[in-house]
Design a protein around this motif. Sequence first.
Motif, PDB file in Angstrom:
ATOM      1  N   SER A  52      -5.775  21.507 -16.741  1.00 56.93           N
ATOM      2  CA  SER A  52      -7.117  21.694 -15.848  1.00 56.93           C
ATOM      3  C   SER A  52      -7.383  21.615 -14.317  1.00 56.93           C
ATOM      4  O   SER A  52      -8.975  21.864 -14.448  1.00 56.93           O
ATOM      5  CB  SER A  52      -8.029  20.112 -16.650  1.00 56.93           C
ATOM      6  N   GLY A  53      -6.649  21.827 -13.334  1.00 59.50           N
ATOM      7  CA  GLY A  53      -7.235  21.675 -12.384  1.00 59.50           C
ATOM      8  C   GLY A  53      -7.284  20.843 -11.875  1.00 59.50           C
ATOM      9  O   GLY A  53      -7.828  20.699 -10.419  1.00 59.50           O
ATOM     10  N   ALA A  54      -7.608  19.801 -12.233  1.00 58.47           N
ATOM     11  CA  ALA A  54      -7.910  18.669 -11.838  1.00 58.47           C
ATOM     12  C   ALA A  54      -6.842  18.276 -10.620  1.00 58.47           C
ATOM     13  O   ALA A  54      -5.304  18.434 -10.870  1.00 58.47           O
ATOM     14  CB  ALA A  54      -8.466  17.404 -13.130  1.00 58.47           C
ATOM     15  N   VAL A  55      -7.358  17.289  -9.662  1.00 66.54           N
ATOM     16  CA  VAL A  55      -6.867  17.094  -8.955  1.00 66.54           C
ATOM     17  C   VAL A  55      -7.277  15.413  -7.761  1.00 66.54           C
ATOM     18  O   VAL A  55      -8.280  15.375  -8.103  1.00 66.54           O
ATOM     19  CB  VAL A  55      -7.176  18.651  -7.264  1.00 66.54           C
ATOM     20  N   PHE A  56      -5.851  14.832  -7.893  1.00 67.63           N
ATOM     21  CA  PHE A  56      -6.181  13.765  -7.109  1.00 67.63           C
ATOM     22  C   PHE A  56      -5.891  13.878  -6.304  1.00 67.63           C
ATOM     23  O   PHE A  56      -4.159  14.315  -6.104  1.00 67.63           O
ATOM     24  CB  PHE A  56      -5.833  12.372  -7.892  1.00 67.63           C
ATOM     25  N   SER A  57      -5.920  13.364  -5.262  1.00 60.64           N
ATOM     26  CA  SER A  57      -5.655  13.161  -3.704  1.00 60.64           C
ATOM     27  C   SER A  57      -6.073  12.516  -2.860  1.00 60.64           C
ATOM     28  O   SER A  57      -7.164  12.185  -2.209  1.00 60.64           O
ATOM     29  CB  SER A  57      -5.777  15.017  -3.287  1.00 60.64           C
ATOM     30  N   GLY A  58      -4.985  11.277  -2.561  1.00 59.36           N
ATOM     31  CA  GLY A  58      -5.570   9.926  -1.673  1.00 59.36           C
ATOM     32  C   GLY A  58      -4.709   8.630  -1.624  1.00 59.36           C
ATOM     33  O   GLY A  58      -3.349   9.052  -2.580  1.00 59.36           O
ATOM     34  N   ILE A  59      -5.432   7.659  -1.503  1.00 60.07           N
ATOM     35  CA  ILE A  59      -4.369   6.686  -1.567  1.00 60.07           C
ATOM     36  C   ILE A  59      -5.312   5.815  -2.869  1.00 60.07           C
ATOM     37  O   ILE A  59      -6.453   6.024  -2.838  1.00 60.07           O
ATOM     38  CB  ILE A  59      -4.789   5.559  -0.433  1.00 60.07           C
ATOM     39  N   TYR A  60      -3.882   5.979  -3.775  1.00 58.38           N
ATOM     40  CA  TYR A  60      -4.451   4.667  -4.900  1.00 58.38           C
ATOM     41  C   TYR A  60      -3.813   3.103  -4.638  1.00 58.38           C
ATOM     42  O   TYR A  60      -3.691   2.524  -5.656  1.00 58.38           O
ATOM     43  CB  TYR A  60      -3.669   5.305  -5.901  1.00 58.38           C
ATOM     44  N   HIS A  61      -3.111   3.230  -4.015  1.00 54.67           N
ATOM     45  CA  HIS A  61      -2.963   1.666  -3.541  1.00 54.67           C
ATOM     46  C   HIS A  61      -2.810   1.156  -2.240  1.00 54.67           C
ATOM     47  O   HIS A  61      -2.326   1.942  -1.219  1.00 54.67           O
ATOM     48  CB  HIS A  61      -1.371   1.724  -4.584  1.00 54.67           C
ATOM     49  N   ASN A  62      -2.887  -0.349  -1.845  1.00 50.34           N
ATOM     50  CA  ASN A  62      -3.415  -0.656  -0.536  1.00 50.34           C
ATOM     51  C   ASN A  62      -2.281  -1.580   0.075  1.00 50.34           C
ATOM     52  O   ASN A  62      -2.075  -1.842   1.325  1.00 50.34           O
ATOM     53  CB  ASN A  62      -4.280  -0.820  -0.149  1.00 50.34           C
ATOM     54  N   GLY A  63      -0.991  -1.062  -0.332  1.00 47.20           N
ATOM     55  CA  GLY A  63       0.591  -2.110  -0.574  1.00 47.20           C
ATOM     56  C   GLY A  63       0.226  -3.244  -0.785  1.00 47.20           C
ATOM     57  O   GLY A  63       1.963  -4.522  -1.316  1.00 47.20           O
ATOM     58  N   HIS A  64      -0.973  -4.258  -1.508  1.00 44.60           N
ATOM     59  CA  HIS A  64      -0.910  -5.306  -2.244  1.00 44.60           C
ATOM     60  C   HIS A  64      -1.095  -4.888  -3.702  1.00 44.60           C
ATOM     61  O   HIS A  64      -1.286  -5.864  -4.893  1.00 44.60           O
ATOM     62  CB  HIS A  64      -1.978  -6.087  -1.103  1.00 44.60           C
ATOM     63  N   ALA A  65      -2.040  -3.748  -3.771  1.00 50.33           N
ATOM     64  CA  ALA A  65      -2.713  -3.758  -5.153  1.00 50.33           C
ATOM     65  C   ALA A  65      -3.117  -2.932  -5.819  1.00 50.33           C
ATOM     66  O   ALA A  65      -3.496  -2.175  -4.314  1.00 50.33           O
ATOM     67  CB  ALA A  65      -4.298  -4.982  -5.749  1.00 50.33           C
ATOM     68  N   ALA A  66      -3.226  -2.016  -6.695  1.00 56.83           N
ATOM     69  CA  ALA A  66      -4.065  -0.684  -7.173  1.00 56.83           C
ATOM     70  C   ALA A  66      -5.355  -0.941  -6.927  1.00 56.83           C
ATOM     71  O   ALA A  66      -6.135  -1.579  -7.079  1.00 56.83           O
ATOM     72  CB  ALA A  66      -3.928  -0.346  -8.451  1.00 56.83           C
ATOM     73  N   ASP A  67      -6.006   1.023  -6.298  1.00 60.85           N
ATOM     74  CA  ASP A  67      -7.508   0.143  -5.965  1.00 60.85           C
ATOM     75  C   ASP A  67      -7.960   0.765  -7.714  1.00 60.85           C
ATOM     76  O   ASP A  67      -7.512   1.727  -8.019  1.00 60.85           O
ATOM     77  CB  ASP A  67      -7.926   1.467  -4.881  1.00 60.85           C
ATOM     78  N   PRO A  68      -8.983   0.343  -8.234  1.00 63.70           N
ATOM     79  CA  PRO A  68      -9.124   0.395  -9.441  1.00 63.70           C
ATOM     80  C   PRO A  68      -9.921   1.785  -9.161  1.00 63.70           C
ATOM     81  O   PRO A  68     -10.155   2.185 -10.527  1.00 63.70           O
ATOM     82  CB  PRO A  68     -10.524  -1.056  -9.418  1.00 63.70           C
ATOM     83  N   VAL A  69     -10.826   1.912  -8.131  1.00 67.40           N
ATOM     84  CA  VAL A  69     -11.557   3.723  -8.364  1.00 67.40           C
ATOM     85  C   VAL A  69     -10.441   4.520  -8.193  1.00 67.40           C
ATOM     86  O   VAL A  69     -10.459   5.893  -8.867  1.00 67.40           O
ATOM     87  CB  VAL A  69     -12.373   3.153  -7.593  1.00 67.40           C
ATOM     88  N   ALA A  70      -9.706   4.486  -7.527  1.00 62.67           N
ATOM     89  CA  ALA A  70      -8.314   5.158  -7.180  1.00 62.67           C
ATOM     90  C   ALA A  70      -8.131   6.233  -8.852  1.00 62.67           C
ATOM     91  O   ALA A  70      -7.454   6.320  -9.311  1.00 62.67           O
ATOM     92  CB  ALA A  70      -7.266   5.365  -5.961  1.00 62.67           C
ATOM     93  N   MET A  71      -7.888   4.248  -9.618  1.00 63.00           N
ATOM     94  CA  MET A  71      -6.688   4.143 -10.742  1.00 63.00           C
ATOM     95  C   MET A  71      -7.540   5.002 -11.834  1.00 63.00           C
ATOM     96  O   MET A  71      -7.427   6.034 -12.861  1.00 63.00           O
ATOM     97  CB  MET A  71      -6.603   2.839 -11.036  1.00 63.00           C
ATOM     98  N   ALA A  72      -9.329   4.900 -11.782  1.00 62.54           N
ATOM     99  CA  ALA A  72     -10.111   5.364 -12.782  1.00 62.54           C
ATOM    100  C   ALA A  72      -9.989   7.195 -12.858  1.00 62.54           C
ATOM    101  O   ALA A  72      -9.924   7.253 -13.427  1.00 62.54           O
ATOM    102  CB  ALA A  72     -11.457   4.611 -11.823  1.00 62.54           C
ATOM    103  N   GLU A  73      -9.907   7.241 -11.072  1.00 60.13           N
ATOM    104  CA  GLU A  73      -9.900   9.082 -10.466  1.00 60.13           C
ATOM    105  C   GLU A  73      -8.592   9.588 -11.513  1.00 60.13           C
ATOM    106  O   GLU A  73      -8.413  10.574 -11.668  1.00 60.13           O
ATOM    107  CB  GLU A  73      -9.944   8.785  -9.282  1.00 60.13           C
ATOM    108  N   LEU A  74      -7.045   9.132 -10.825  1.00 57.41           N
ATOM    109  CA  LEU A  74      -6.123   9.469 -11.801  1.00 57.41           C
ATOM    110  C   LEU A  74      -6.701   9.448 -12.906  1.00 57.41           C
ATOM    111  O   LEU A  74      -5.492  10.598 -13.620  1.00 57.41           O
ATOM    112  CB  LEU A  74      -5.031   8.769 -11.303  1.00 57.41           C
ATOM    113  N   SER A  75      -6.955   8.719 -13.889  1.00 54.80           N
ATOM    114  CA  SER A  75      -6.819   8.253 -15.001  1.00 54.80           C
ATOM    115  C   SER A  75      -7.284   9.591 -15.678  1.00 54.80           C
ATOM    116  O   SER A  75      -7.488  10.469 -16.592  1.00 54.80           O
ATOM    117  CB  SER A  75      -7.519   7.188 -15.875  1.00 54.80           C
TER     118      SER A  75
END
Length: 218
Positions: A52-75
Motif C-alpha cells: 500500500s505504501g502506507a508508512v508509520f513513523s513515530g513513537i508508539y509506546h512511551n516506555g510505560h504504555a502503548a499510545d492508543p492513537v499511535a496504535m490506531a495509526e499502526l493498525s
Amino acid sequence: MRLYHAVMRRRMFCTTSLTAALLAKPGAAAAAVLPAREPPGARRLRLRHAASGAVFSGIYHNGHAADPVAMAELSEVLADTRTGKVRPFDVEAIDIVWEMSRRQRMAELIVLSGYRTEATNREVNGAANSQHLRAAALDLQIATSQFDSFGDAALKLGRGGVGFYRAHGFIHLDSGVVRHWIDGGGPAVAVVRGPPPRTAAEQRIDRLAEAWANLRRR
C-alpha cells in the motif's frame, strides 16, 4: 490593494504580539525553538507497507504504555491490503518488531503482510490458525545480506514465532507461542535446533572436568 494592506496589518500585529510575548517571558524563545524531549524508554518505529505504501513513523509506546492513537495509526498501516479492513494490532507483536529493529539497527522495516482477513489468508495459502488472522503477525522483507543475522537474532530473542522464507525474501514474526520453522517451498517444516557445537577449548575443559569428577569418585 485592500487585501495587501490587510495582510500587512496582520503580519505587523503577529510580529508585535510575538515580540511582546518574548519580552514578557525571556525563556519563551528557547521553548518555542527546542523540540519536546522524548520520554525515557520511548519506543520509536518506522514501518512501510510494501503493497500500500502506507508508512508509520513515530513513537508508539512511551516506555510505560502503548499510545492508543499511535496504535490506531499502526493498525491502519497494517490493514488487510485486499479489503482495507482494519483490526487493532497486537501490541506484543509490535514490541517484537521494535526490539528487532533496535537490535539490528534498521531505520525502516518493510512489511509484506500484516493483518489478514480469512478470505485473504486462504488466497495466500496461509495456515488455518495463522497469527495474521488476529493481527499479531508481520512478514518483513529482509535483504539477502541481512537474512541470516536477522533470523538468528530473532531466534535468540525467544519471543513468539519466527518463520524463515528465504526463497521469498521475508521473515515472519508473531506474538504467539515460541516456535520456529523454515519454508521448504511447500508446507512449513518445523525446525529443531540443538545446542551449538563445542569449541576445542570448551572440549578440553569438558575433559578436565570429567577427569576431576572421576578422581573425586575414587
